[in-house]
Design a protein around this motif. Structure first.
Motif, PDB file in Angstrom:
ATOM      1  N   HIS A 104      32.765  46.172  56.051  1.00  0.00           N
ATOM      2  CA  HIS A 104      33.470  46.111  54.781  1.00  0.00           C
ATOM      3  C   HIS A 104      32.604  45.364  53.781  1.00  0.00           C
ATOM      4  O   HIS A 104      32.125  44.266  54.065  1.00  0.00           O
ATOM      5  CB  HIS A 104      34.821  45.411  54.933  1.00  0.00           C
ATOM      6  N   ALA A 105      32.406  45.965  52.637  1.00  0.00           N
ATOM      7  CA  ALA A 105      31.572  45.351  51.613  1.00  0.00           C
ATOM      8  C   ALA A 105      32.323  44.212  50.939  1.00  0.00           C
ATOM      9  O   ALA A 105      33.526  44.289  50.715  1.00  0.00           O
ATOM     10  CB  ALA A 105      31.158  46.385  50.573  1.00  0.00           C
ATOM     11  N   ASN A 106      31.614  43.176  50.634  1.00  0.00           N
ATOM     12  CA  ASN A 106      32.175  42.070  49.875  1.00  0.00           C
ATOM     13  C   ASN A 106      32.123  42.467  48.405  1.00  0.00           C
ATOM     14  O   ASN A 106      31.042  42.563  47.816  1.00  0.00           O
ATOM     15  CB  ASN A 106      31.373  40.791  50.124  1.00  0.00           C
ATOM     16  N   VAL A 107      33.287  42.704  47.808  1.00  0.00           N
ATOM     17  CA  VAL A 107      33.311  43.217  46.437  1.00  0.00           C
ATOM     18  C   VAL A 107      32.769  42.214  45.431  1.00  0.00           C
ATOM     19  O   VAL A 107      32.327  42.600  44.351  1.00  0.00           O
ATOM     20  CB  VAL A 107      34.731  43.659  46.029  1.00  0.00           C
ATOM     21  N   LYS A 108      32.777  40.944  45.757  1.00  0.00           N
ATOM     22  CA  LYS A 108      32.278  39.951  44.810  1.00  0.00           C
ATOM     23  C   LYS A 108      30.768  40.051  44.630  1.00  0.00           C
ATOM     24  O   LYS A 108      30.251  39.702  43.579  1.00  0.00           O
ATOM     25  CB  LYS A 108      32.667  38.552  45.262  1.00  0.00           C
ATOM     26  N   VAL A 109      30.056  40.536  45.638  1.00  0.00           N
ATOM     27  CA  VAL A 109      28.605  40.645  45.505  1.00  0.00           C
ATOM     28  C   VAL A 109      28.199  41.948  44.834  1.00  0.00           C
ATOM     29  O   VAL A 109      27.024  42.143  44.541  1.00  0.00           O
ATOM     30  CB  VAL A 109      27.896  40.511  46.874  1.00  0.00           C
ATOM     31  N   ARG A 163      28.538  37.915  37.660  1.00  0.00           N
ATOM     32  CA  ARG A 163      29.800  37.447  38.223  1.00  0.00           C
ATOM     33  C   ARG A 163      30.683  36.877  37.116  1.00  0.00           C
ATOM     34  O   ARG A 163      30.184  36.293  36.163  1.00  0.00           O
ATOM     35  CB  ARG A 163      29.527  36.372  39.267  1.00  0.00           C
TER      36      ARG A 163
END
Length: 79
Positions: free
Chosen positions: A44-49, A54
């Motif tokens: 699962h991709a970390n959406v924050k990165v 940012r």
């Protein structure tokens, strides 16, 4: 004038070209080769990165406290 008459002729021929029974028969035929659906993603991709920049929150905005409270009070959908 020729292009406009082609469109009208196409409308007259529509029933002879479009046959819904043929389409339904195609769907009822046996499948000769079945495609397997792709595997679900395991990571699962970390959406924050995914963001290039940012979100910096309130410190990035140039609003004073009075303006900030006015915006919060008049925001649409605020109950």
């Amino acid at each position: 004038m020729r292009g406009q008459t082609n469109f009208v002729r196409m409308l007259w021929r529509f029933n002879s070209v479009f046959n819904p029974n043929l389409q339904l028969n195609d769907h009822a035929r046996e499948v000769r080769y079945a495609m397997t659906p792709p595997a679900p993603p395991t990571v699962h991709a970390n959406v924050k990165v995914l963001y290039v920049h940012r979100p910096a929150g309130r410190k990035s905005r140039k609003l004073d406290d009075a303006t900030e409270s006015f915006v919060d009070e008049t925001r649409m959908g605020a109950g």
